[in-house]
Design an enzyme around this catalytic site. Structure first.
Site, PDB file in Angstrom:
ATOM      1  N   HIS A   1      -3.388  27.661   5.823  1.00 35.76           N
ATOM      2  CA  HIS A   1      -4.103  27.343   7.056  1.00 35.76           C
ATOM      3  C   HIS A   1      -3.800  25.895   7.435  1.00 35.76           C
ATOM      4  CE1 HIS A   1      -7.168  30.773   6.328  1.00 35.76           C
ATOM      5  NE2 HIS A   1      -6.161  31.173   7.068  1.00 35.76           N
TER       6      HIS A   1
ATOM      7  N   GLY B   1       0.408  33.376  11.514  1.00 34.83           N
ATOM      8  CA  GLY B   1      -0.730  34.202  11.099  1.00 34.83           C
ATOM      9  C   GLY B   1      -1.544  34.769  12.250  1.00 34.83           C
TER      10      GLY B   1
ATOM     11  N   HIS C   1      -8.185  34.564  13.373  1.00 34.62           N
ATOM     12  CA  HIS C   1      -7.624  35.807  12.846  1.00 34.62           C
ATOM     13  C   HIS C   1      -8.228  36.150  11.476  1.00 34.62           C
ATOM     14  CE1 HIS C   1      -5.328  32.553  11.127  1.00 34.62           C
ATOM     15  NE2 HIS C   1      -4.735  33.364  10.283  1.00 34.62           N
TER      16      HIS C   1
END
Length: 148
Positions: free
Chosen positions: A17, A64, A96
């Site tokens: 991330h 992602g 997401h």
């Protein structure tokens, strides 16, 4: 259905991330020699950054949020991924998030080793199993019995 053999040369996915990308890049740089012996895959932005910072070849899926997590999940189901290194941010909401949870679920369902932080990634990469073939056990969810 037969449980797959995991080859000596692993197919390793790298995901991070946004707030964890620098941490993942530093980890990859530290383990560049070992990782260079394997096939690396990543979500889009993570793969680009890892390649730029380490010069390692990285096959890139979509980002992602644009479906990359789902692409990786599909590759796990198809038996084409052996290890997942996913530095995720537990303190930041992700647009997401359902895809992230689905990816984690598929990795567990298919008995894929997954590291979610630096220390678990260190343990995984230092394992003798990373450089040897391995017979992965799966569960036949119709019978509840292991598949060897």
């Amino acid at each position: 259905m037969q449980a797959p053999n995991v080859p000596e040369t692993k197919r390793i996915v790298l995901i991070a991330h946004d707030n964890k990308k620098q941490d993942l890049v530093e980890w990859v740089q530290l383990h560049k020699s070992e990782l260079s012996r394997h096939h690396l895959y990543a979500t889009g932005t993570t793969g680009r950054i890892v390649h730029e910072k380490t010069d390692l070849p990285v096959h890139r899926f979509l980002s992602g949020p644009l479906g990359g997590d789902q692409q990786i999940g599909a590759k796990i189901v198809e038996g084409e991924i052996d290890v997942v290194i996913f530095f995720w941010d537990p303190l930041t909401a992700q647009p997401h998030d359902p895809d992230v949870k689905a990816l984690l679920r598929i990795a567990v369902l298919y008995n894929i080793p997954i590291a979610n932080n630096r220390i678990s990634a260190d343990y995984l990469i230092s394992s003798d199993l990373l450089s040897s073939s391995y017979k992965r056990t799966l569960i036949d969810y119709n019978t509840g019995l292991p598949i060897y």
